[in-house]
Design a protein around this motif. Sequence first.
Motif, PDB file in Angstrom:
ATOM      1  N   GLU A 155       0.854  -1.184   0.000  1.00 47.39           N
ATOM      2  CA  GLU A 155       0.000   0.000   0.000  1.00 47.39           C
ATOM      3  C   GLU A 155       0.888   1.231   0.000  1.00 47.39           C
ATOM      4  O   GLU A 155       2.080   1.158   0.341  1.00 47.39           O
ATOM      5  N   GLN A 156       0.324   2.357  -0.435  1.00 43.73           N
ATOM      6  CA  GLN A 156       1.104   3.589  -0.489  1.00 43.73           C
ATOM      7  C   GLN A 156       0.303   4.752   0.037  1.00 43.73           C
ATOM      8  O   GLN A 156      -0.915   4.837  -0.145  1.00 43.73           O
ATOM      9  N   THR A 157       1.006   5.643   0.721  1.00 45.79           N
ATOM     10  CA  THR A 157       0.415   6.839   1.297  1.00 45.79           C
ATOM     11  C   THR A 157       1.337   8.009   0.952  1.00 45.79           C
ATOM     12  O   THR A 157       2.307   7.856   0.217  1.00 45.79           O
ATOM     13  N   GLY A 158       1.056   9.153   1.520  1.00 42.29           N
ATOM     14  CA  GLY A 158       1.928  10.303   1.334  1.00 42.29           C
ATOM     15  C   GLY A 158       1.413  11.276   0.296  1.00 42.29           C
ATOM     16  O   GLY A 158       0.550  10.939  -0.528  1.00 42.29           O
ATOM     17  N   PRO A 159       1.961  12.491   0.276  1.00 42.90           N
ATOM     18  CA  PRO A 159       1.436  13.562  -0.590  1.00 42.90           C
ATOM     19  C   PRO A 159       1.619  13.313  -2.084  1.00 42.90           C
ATOM     20  O   PRO A 159       0.942  13.949  -2.889  1.00 42.90           O
ATOM     21  N   TRP A 160       2.524  12.401  -2.472  1.00 44.99           N
ATOM     22  CA  TRP A 160       2.751  12.162  -3.895  1.00 44.99           C
ATOM     23  C   TRP A 160       2.363  10.750  -4.325  1.00 44.99           C
ATOM     24  O   TRP A 160       2.671  10.345  -5.451  1.00 44.99           O
ATOM     25  N   ALA A 161       1.657  10.020  -3.447  1.00 43.24           N
ATOM     26  CA  ALA A 161       1.252   8.649  -3.778  1.00 43.24           C
ATOM     27  C   ALA A 161       0.325   8.608  -4.989  1.00 43.24           C
ATOM     28  O   ALA A 161       0.356   7.644  -5.770  1.00 43.24           O
ATOM     29  N   HIS A 162      -0.472   9.663  -5.165  1.00 48.13           N
ATOM     30  CA  HIS A 162      -1.436   9.667  -6.275  1.00 48.13           C
ATOM     31  C   HIS A 162      -0.760   9.760  -7.642  1.00 48.13           C
ATOM     32  O   HIS A 162      -1.410   9.545  -8.668  1.00 48.13           O
ATOM     33  N   LYS A 163       0.526  10.039  -7.674  1.00 51.41           N
ATOM     34  CA  LYS A 163       1.255  10.125  -8.937  1.00 51.41           C
ATOM     35  C   LYS A 163       1.864   8.776  -9.342  1.00 51.41           C
ATOM     36  O   LYS A 163       2.465   8.678 -10.428  1.00 51.41           O
ATOM     37  N   LEU A 164       1.721   7.763  -8.507  1.00 48.24           N
ATOM     38  CA  LEU A 164       2.352   6.469  -8.758  1.00 48.24           C
ATOM     39  C   LEU A 164       1.326   5.432  -9.198  1.00 48.24           C
ATOM     40  O   LEU A 164       0.133   5.554  -8.896  1.00 48.24           O
ATOM     41  N   PRO A 188       8.268  14.329  -4.965  1.00 47.33           N
ATOM     42  CA  PRO A 188       7.567  14.366  -6.250  1.00 47.33           C
ATOM     43  C   PRO A 188       8.344  13.615  -7.325  1.00 47.33           C
ATOM     44  O   PRO A 188       9.579  13.628  -7.356  1.00 47.33           O
ATOM     45  N   VAL A 189       7.604  12.971  -8.215  1.00 48.52           N
ATOM     46  CA  VAL A 189       8.207  12.241  -9.328  1.00 48.52           C
ATOM     47  C   VAL A 189       8.713  13.244 -10.363  1.00 48.52           C
ATOM     48  O   VAL A 189       8.074  14.265 -10.633  1.00 48.52           O
ATOM     49  N   GLY A 190       9.871  12.949 -10.953  1.00 51.07           N
ATOM     50  CA  GLY A 190      10.402  13.829 -11.990  1.00 51.07           C
ATOM     51  C   GLY A 190      10.818  15.184 -11.474  1.00 51.07           C
ATOM     52  O   GLY A 190      10.698  16.195 -12.178  1.00 51.07           O
ATOM     53  N   SER A 191      11.363  15.226 -10.248  1.00 53.88           N
ATOM     54  CA  SER A 191      11.695  16.494  -9.612  1.00 53.88           C
ATOM     55  C   SER A 191      13.172  16.840  -9.688  1.00 53.88           C
ATOM     56  O   SER A 191      13.558  17.978  -9.443  1.00 53.88           O
ATOM     57  N   GLY A 192      14.026  15.839  -9.977  1.00 58.89           N
ATOM     58  CA  GLY A 192      15.460  16.073  -9.907  1.00 58.89           C
ATOM     59  C   GLY A 192      16.014  15.912  -8.509  1.00 58.89           C
ATOM     60  O   GLY A 192      17.130  16.341  -8.222  1.00 58.89           O
ATOM     61  N   LEU A 193      15.231  15.265  -7.632  1.00 56.92           N
ATOM     62  CA  LEU A 193      15.647  15.055  -6.246  1.00 56.92           C
ATOM     63  C   LEU A 193      15.819  13.573  -5.919  1.00 56.92           C
ATOM     64  O   LEU A 193      15.776  13.185  -4.748  1.00 56.92           O
ATOM     65  N   GLY A 194      15.992  12.744  -6.929  1.00 55.97           N
ATOM     66  CA  GLY A 194      16.214  11.324  -6.694  1.00 55.97           C
ATOM     67  C   GLY A 194      14.997  10.614  -6.144  1.00 55.97           C
ATOM     68  O   GLY A 194      15.113   9.766  -5.258  1.00 55.97           O
TER      69      GLY A 194
END
Length: 310
Positions: free
Chosen positions: A49-58, A93-99
């Motif tokens: 399962e996944q949670t967190g502010p950017w889970a909806h992008k996965l 965030p995905v595609g952020s340049g922060l690994g």
Amino acid sequence: MPLTVYAPASMGNVGVGFDLLGAALAPISGELLGDKVTIAFAEQGIEFEQTGPWAHKLPVNADDNIVPQCGVFFLQKLGLTHGVKLTLEKNLPVGSGLGSSASSVVAALYALNAFFDSPYEPQALLALMGEFEGQISGSVHYDNVAPSYLGGMQLMLDTPETVCDAIPHFKEWYWVVSYPGISLSTAQMRQLLPEQYDKAVAIDFGRRLSAFVHASHSNNPSLAIEVLDDVLAEPYRAQAIPGFVQASAALAQMGMLTSGISGSGPTLFTITDSLAKAQQAQQWLSEHYANQDGAFTHICQIDALGTREV
């Protein structure tokens, strides 16, 4: 007992070291800027399962998500048939340049290794992380995986004995990192780069990277700043990142020591040895660069701890 692992955000390239230099980031606020993975036993297979502010992008389907894929990969490597439950807290965030993907991979594989009594020692686990990252991205690049896992600033060696080695970092530097709220494809940003470089550019790249490493080991921050310039990627990527060129110019006028692109962008980094200037830059970037939904700007220093249980 369940355990939770945190893997910090990371900055690939660090301007001067394309694909060869990376650094882990720690906001001075004490906030944990990175993904977390919790692992526990399950009855069978891989539960996820996944949670967190950017889970909806996965991807929702576990077969398409890299964290349960890590579980399958790790268990198959060791020939284990245990059931495990993996929970991802997606904070980057995905595609952020922060690994972002590296943080998830590192947290997941570290958690799996710790949960099963550490069958892999650190360098072997790092190689396993690189192998998995290469399977999902098409090629192995350690400049996010290594610092996120080991912490500090890591120089990629990629020898049969050693994947990477830590180099000293300047503890007086503040790294202001600003994510503008948009995502950029790493693959597409790589396509902006030329297939071949002029010999003079290649020599300049080698000169700058070697001088930066020398300056780091000799504690010479002025030399490090003088050579900390991206001559390989930034000239081709800067215009593709909305507002980056203007922000870099404004930060230079503000008196920041240097600025650059974190990874392949769009996150911008800028450096100073003054907390007051870092706060000034943070405010300007929050108003003029990172002002869309989901954007953020953090004043950071180098995270010396790397991945750890929390």
